[in-house]
Scaffold this active site. Structure first.
Site, PDB file in Angstrom:
ATOM      1  N   ASP A  69      46.436  27.416  39.208  1.00  0.00           N
ATOM      2  CA  ASP A  69      45.224  28.222  39.310  1.00  0.00           C
ATOM      3  C   ASP A  69      44.178  27.548  38.432  1.00  0.00           C
ATOM      4  O   ASP A  69      44.180  27.701  37.214  1.00  0.00           O
ATOM      5  CB  ASP A  69      45.516  29.652  38.841  1.00  0.00           C
ATOM      6  CG  ASP A  69      44.257  30.517  38.755  1.00  0.00           C
ATOM      7  OD1 ASP A  69      43.172  30.033  39.157  1.00  0.00           O
ATOM      8  OD2 ASP A  69      44.370  31.668  38.285  1.00  0.00           O
ATOM      9  N   LYS A  79      34.027  24.389  36.983  1.00  0.00           N
ATOM     10  CA  LYS A  79      34.319  24.817  38.354  1.00  0.00           C
ATOM     11  C   LYS A  79      33.076  25.342  39.077  1.00  0.00           C
ATOM     12  O   LYS A  79      32.938  25.189  40.289  1.00  0.00           O
ATOM     13  CB  LYS A  79      35.386  25.909  38.300  1.00  0.00           C
ATOM     14  CG  LYS A  79      35.868  26.399  39.650  1.00  0.00           C
ATOM     15  CD  LYS A  79      36.981  27.403  39.436  1.00  0.00           C
ATOM     16  CE  LYS A  79      37.472  28.042  40.705  1.00  0.00           C
ATOM     17  NZ  LYS A  79      38.512  29.058  40.402  1.00  0.00           N
ATOM     18  N   GLU A  95      42.580  32.023  46.332  1.00  0.00           N
ATOM     19  CA  GLU A  95      43.092  32.738  45.151  1.00  0.00           C
ATOM     20  C   GLU A  95      43.555  34.166  45.446  1.00  0.00           C
ATOM     21  O   GLU A  95      44.666  34.537  45.056  1.00  0.00           O
ATOM     22  CB  GLU A  95      42.044  32.702  44.031  1.00  0.00           C
ATOM     23  CG  GLU A  95      41.951  31.315  43.416  1.00  0.00           C
ATOM     24  CD  GLU A  95      40.701  31.088  42.577  1.00  0.00           C
ATOM     25  OE1 GLU A  95      39.974  32.063  42.308  1.00  0.00           O
ATOM     26  OE2 GLU A  95      40.460  29.928  42.205  1.00  0.00           O
ATOM     27  N   ASP A 110      39.243  40.344  42.988  1.00  0.00           N
ATOM     28  CA  ASP A 110      39.459  39.305  41.969  1.00  0.00           C
ATOM     29  C   ASP A 110      38.143  38.949  41.314  1.00  0.00           C
ATOM     30  O   ASP A 110      37.301  38.254  41.891  1.00  0.00           O
ATOM     31  CB  ASP A 110      40.093  38.069  42.654  1.00  0.00           C
ATOM     32  CG  ASP A 110      40.358  36.916  41.672  1.00  0.00           C
ATOM     33  OD1 ASP A 110      39.953  37.018  40.502  1.00  0.00           O
ATOM     34  OD2 ASP A 110      40.967  35.919  42.091  1.00  0.00           O
TER      35      ASP A 110
HETATM   36  N1  LIG Z   1      39.955  42.093  27.915  1.00  0.00           N
HETATM   37  C1  LIG Z   1      38.941  41.548  28.604  1.00  0.00           C
HETATM   38  N2  LIG Z   1      37.799  42.226  28.830  1.00  0.00           N
HETATM   39  C2  LIG Z   1      36.770  41.685  29.510  1.00  0.00           C
HETATM   40  N3  LIG Z   1      36.767  40.445  30.004  1.00  0.00           N
HETATM   41  C3  LIG Z   1      37.887  39.712  29.807  1.00  0.00           C
HETATM   42  C4  LIG Z   1      39.008  40.202  29.122  1.00  0.00           C
HETATM   43  N4  LIG Z   1      39.969  39.232  29.080  1.00  0.00           N
HETATM   44  C5  LIG Z   1      39.444  38.187  29.729  1.00  0.00           C
HETATM   45  N5  LIG Z   1      38.188  38.461  30.168  1.00  0.00           N
HETATM   46  C6  LIG Z   1      37.263  37.576  30.908  1.00  0.00           C
HETATM   47  O1  LIG Z   1      37.935  37.123  32.063  1.00  0.00           O
HETATM   48  C7  LIG Z   1      37.418  35.859  32.444  1.00  0.00           C
HETATM   49  C8  LIG Z   1      38.553  34.904  32.692  1.00  0.00           C
HETATM   50  O2  LIG Z   1      39.367  35.456  33.659  1.00  0.00           O
HETATM   51  P1  LIG Z   1      40.308  34.543  34.529  1.00  0.00           P
HETATM   52  O3  LIG Z   1      41.130  33.699  33.649  1.00  0.00           O
HETATM   53  O4  LIG Z   1      40.982  35.430  35.499  1.00  0.00           O
HETATM   54  O5  LIG Z   1      39.176  33.694  35.252  1.00  0.00           O
HETATM   55  P2  LIG Z   1      39.323  32.279  35.933  1.00  0.00           P
HETATM   56  O6  LIG Z   1      40.512  32.301  36.792  1.00  0.00           O
HETATM   57  O7  LIG Z   1      39.211  31.247  34.903  1.00  0.00           O
HETATM   58  O8  LIG Z   1      37.973  32.232  36.800  1.00  0.00           O
HETATM   59  P3  LIG Z   1      37.725  32.162  38.365  1.00  0.00           P
HETATM   60  O9  LIG Z   1      38.892  32.784  39.033  1.00  0.00           O
HETATM   61  O10 LIG Z   1      36.460  32.944  38.527  1.00  0.00           O
HETATM   62  O11 LIG Z   1      37.528  30.739  38.645  1.00  0.00           O
HETATM   63  C9  LIG Z   1      36.528  35.388  31.320  1.00  0.00           C
HETATM   64  O12 LIG Z   1      35.178  35.601  31.651  1.00  0.00           O
HETATM   65  C10 LIG Z   1      36.946  36.314  30.167  1.00  0.00           C
HETATM   66  O13 LIG Z   1      35.888  36.520  29.259  1.00  0.00           O
HETATM   67 MG   LIG Z   2      40.859  33.066  38.732  1.00  0.00          MG
END
Ligand SMILES: Nc1ncnc2c1ncn2[C@@H]1O[C@H](COP(=O)(O)OP(=O)(O)OP(=O)(O)O)[C@@H](O)[C@H]1O
Ligand SMILES: [Mg+2]
Length: 567
Positions: free
Chosen positions: A8, A70, A147, A170
């Site tokens: 991912d 990304k 995803e 998501d």
């Molecule tokens: N407890 C929380 N409250 C609010 N936001 C959170 C929390 N924990 C993580 N995040 C937010 O979640 C986001 C990251 O989530 P995730 O890892 O699912 O995204 P990603 O897979 O990297 O991004 P994408 O799928 O959009 O490419 C970040 O913006 C982070 O600040």
């Molecule tokens: Mg993601």
């Protein structure tokens, strides 16, 4: 055959997983964590840093560190790290190389196959660039998987008996995806997908940042918007604050010595309440409504028919998200899967299905859809700018559709076929993927010559277009990624595969072998060698022949010196 892992590759974080011994298993990085920040940088001695270390470096050296790359996938936007410039593909490849290295270490075997997930709403170009990044990192990319579909696959494997309509919501770091699936008898059928690939947690951070910057300016008169280091620290604190507000009602931000005012260090000191934060950002959640409506309409179902709303992505930890969904759809969403792990796990399940690790008789059957309408530009209304749909959005993939066209002028000998992706009826309001000419058409009266244009959309979400002139049987096809460099790329594409490029790849391999043995080279030579190698790779990626020749010569000369040839 070597093992296939699921990755991912997120905007904010990256996770990897594998399917082995009959179960999904997360892969841990050298820090012992399953979550790796999607950050890449070059440290002060010129070495690449990735993940946790890059994320930490971002605070001190934002000018040499890239985050949220990304978001730029699919564009040619250069990203500057220190003095050098990189493409999004190259930096995503660095991240994937890091994953490949730690996955190999974790699994104790070389890993060179991967299923990589992308937002369902990623377009053709963004998908191709993701594959390119994977290949540059040394992976054979077995599949590009959407995803939300991956998350659903992970969920589905644990709920094989369920018969239901599931909405996967998501909201990650950079993108928003919404997908409606139907599950029955071990079949997982995606009905429709939509989203916004420019909406995610990052945007919540940025609104909060802007609020903090405005408050600081009001209080001190100082505008910090051009101070990269201050911005990096404020962004970091803004995200911390946002995350804290998911659990607490208020958060105190204190950043010491954010700048110097009147000769003394000034601090940023601000308390933000959850209510304030929610007011500031509620517009962002409103942007999720339209994609939800479109997906439900395309799937042909109403809110009442949805059985579960499943939350995926770190941003769904914000309490306002669940509340908004309840308000909007009247359904209480659930965290039925792990918000950060489920996509990688689902990608691993897909990898297991492809590699045969999962017995097909016991696994899910899954179908997916294309999230965008695909068509060609035609002259139906005389404006010359109509979007003529060949494949409508949200049909099950893989799919091939053919449309017949005729010449529109007397004695027309040439037709320009332009391929577009998007929802507008006006072609040029959509995204142009590519174009090609059908030439040598026999000169005959209007409408006498017929042309069949076929679109094939594969399981990776990648489009191939071909055209046949019926009277002569002449065929013509394009690979859509030609669109990027236009005609120029088309001319050079042959060269890329030709002898010239192959020789340079061999030179790169030699250089990289040398670079992997630091003791073999004096420090100064190593730096130059690394730079020349990177430049040559870039030239090859861009298909820029002149640059490649020049950089290749430089690199060759450096190698000669490195091998003891003297200056
Ligand atoms: N407890 C929380 N409250 C609010 N936001 C959170 C929390 N924990 C993580 N995040 C937010 O979640 C986001 C990251 O989530 P995730 O890892 O699912 O995204 P990603 O897979 O990297 O991004 P994408 O799928 O959009 O490419 C970040 O913006 C982070 O600040
Ligand atoms: Mg993601």
């Amino acid at each position: 055959m070597s093992r296939t892992i699921g990755i991912d590759l997120g905007t904010s974080t990256t996770e990897a997983a594998v399917y082995r011994d009959g179960k999904k298993e997360l892969i841990f990085n050298p820090d012992g964590l399953a979550i790796t920040p999607s950050a890449v940088g070059i440290d002060e001695s010129g070495n690449w840093v990735v993940g946790e270390r890059a994320r930490a470096q971002y605070l001190m050296l934002p000018e040499s560190t890239a985050i949220e790359v990304k978001r730029k996938t699919g564009t040619d936007e250069a990203i500057t790290l220190g003095r050098a410039r990189y493409t999004p593909i190259e930096l995503q490849a660095k991240l994937l190389s890091y994953v490949r290295a730690y996955a190999s270490a974790y699994l104790g075997e070389s890993v060179d196959r991967a299923v990589i997930s992308v937002p369902a709403y990623f377009n053709d170009m963004q998908r191709r660039d993701t594959i390119r990044a994977g290949e540059l990192a040394g992976f054979t990319v077995e599949r590009i998987l959407n995803e939300p579909t991956a998350a659903a696959l992970s969920y589905g494997l644990d709920h094989m008996e369920e018969e239901s309509h599931v909405l996967v919501y998501d909201l990650g770091g950079g993108t928003f995806d919404v997908t409606l699936l139907e599950m029955f008898d071990g079949v997982l059928e995606v009905k429709a997908s939509g989203g916004d690939n420019q909406l995610g947690g990052k945007d919540f951070d940025e609104l909060l940042m802007e609020h903090l910057l405005g408050r600081f300016q009001d209080r001190t008169g100082k505008n910090l918007r051009k101070d990269r280091r201050a911005l990096a620290r404020i962004k970091d604190e803004a995200e911390k604050c946002k995350i804290a507000l998911s659990d607490s009602e208020s958060f105190h931000i204190l950043i010491p010595a954010i700048c110097v005012l009147g000769g003394v260090p000034a601090e940023l000191d601000e308390t933000v309440t959850r209510a304030q934060f929610e007011t500031l950002t509620k517009g962002l959640l409103q942007r999720t409504h339209e994609p939800i409506d479109t997906v439900l309409a395309d799937a042909g179902i109403t809110e009442n028919e949805i059985d579960h709303v499943i939350l995926v992505g770190g941003s769904t930890r914000m309490p306002m998200v669940a509340r908004d969904i309840l308000d909007y759809l009247g359904i209480e969403p659930v965290h039925a899967v792990h918000p950060e792990y489920s996509v990688a796990e689902g990608a691993a399940v897909q990898a297991g299905i492809i590699s045969g690790e999962i017995d097909p008789a016991e696994s899910l059957i899954m179908t997916d859809v294309n999230p965008y309408t695909l068509g060609v530009r035609t002259d139906d209304d005389g404006s010359g700018d109509c979007m003529n749909v060949v494949i409508p959005r949200n049909v099950t993939i893989p799919v091939t559709r053919t449309e017949r066209y005729t010449t529109c002028r007397d004695y027309q000998t040439e037709v320009l076929v332009e391929v577009y992706q998007g929802e507008s009826r006006i072609a040029t309001h959509n995204h142009r993927l590519g174009k090609f000419y059908i030439r040598s058409i026999p000169a005959r009266p209007v409408g006498a010559e017929e042309l069949d244009i076929s679109f094939s959309y594969d399981l990776n979400g990648i489009l191939k277009v071909s055209a046949v002139l019926l009277s002569t049987g002449m065929e013509k096809g394009i690979e859509i990624d030609m669109a990027k460099g236009g005609e120029k790329a088309q001319d050079l594409s042959g060269w890329k595969e030709a002898e010239g490029a192959k020789t340079w790849r061999a030179v790169i391999r030699t250089a990289e072998r040398l670079l992997s043995r630091p003791q073999a080279l004096p420090e100064a030579l190593r730096g130059s060698l690394r730079e020349a190698t990177d430049e040559l790779k870039k030239a090859l990626i861009h298909g820029n022949r002149e640059d490649a020749e020049a950089e290749g010569d430089t690199l060759r000369e450096l190698l000669r010196i490195a091998k003891g040839g003297g200056v």
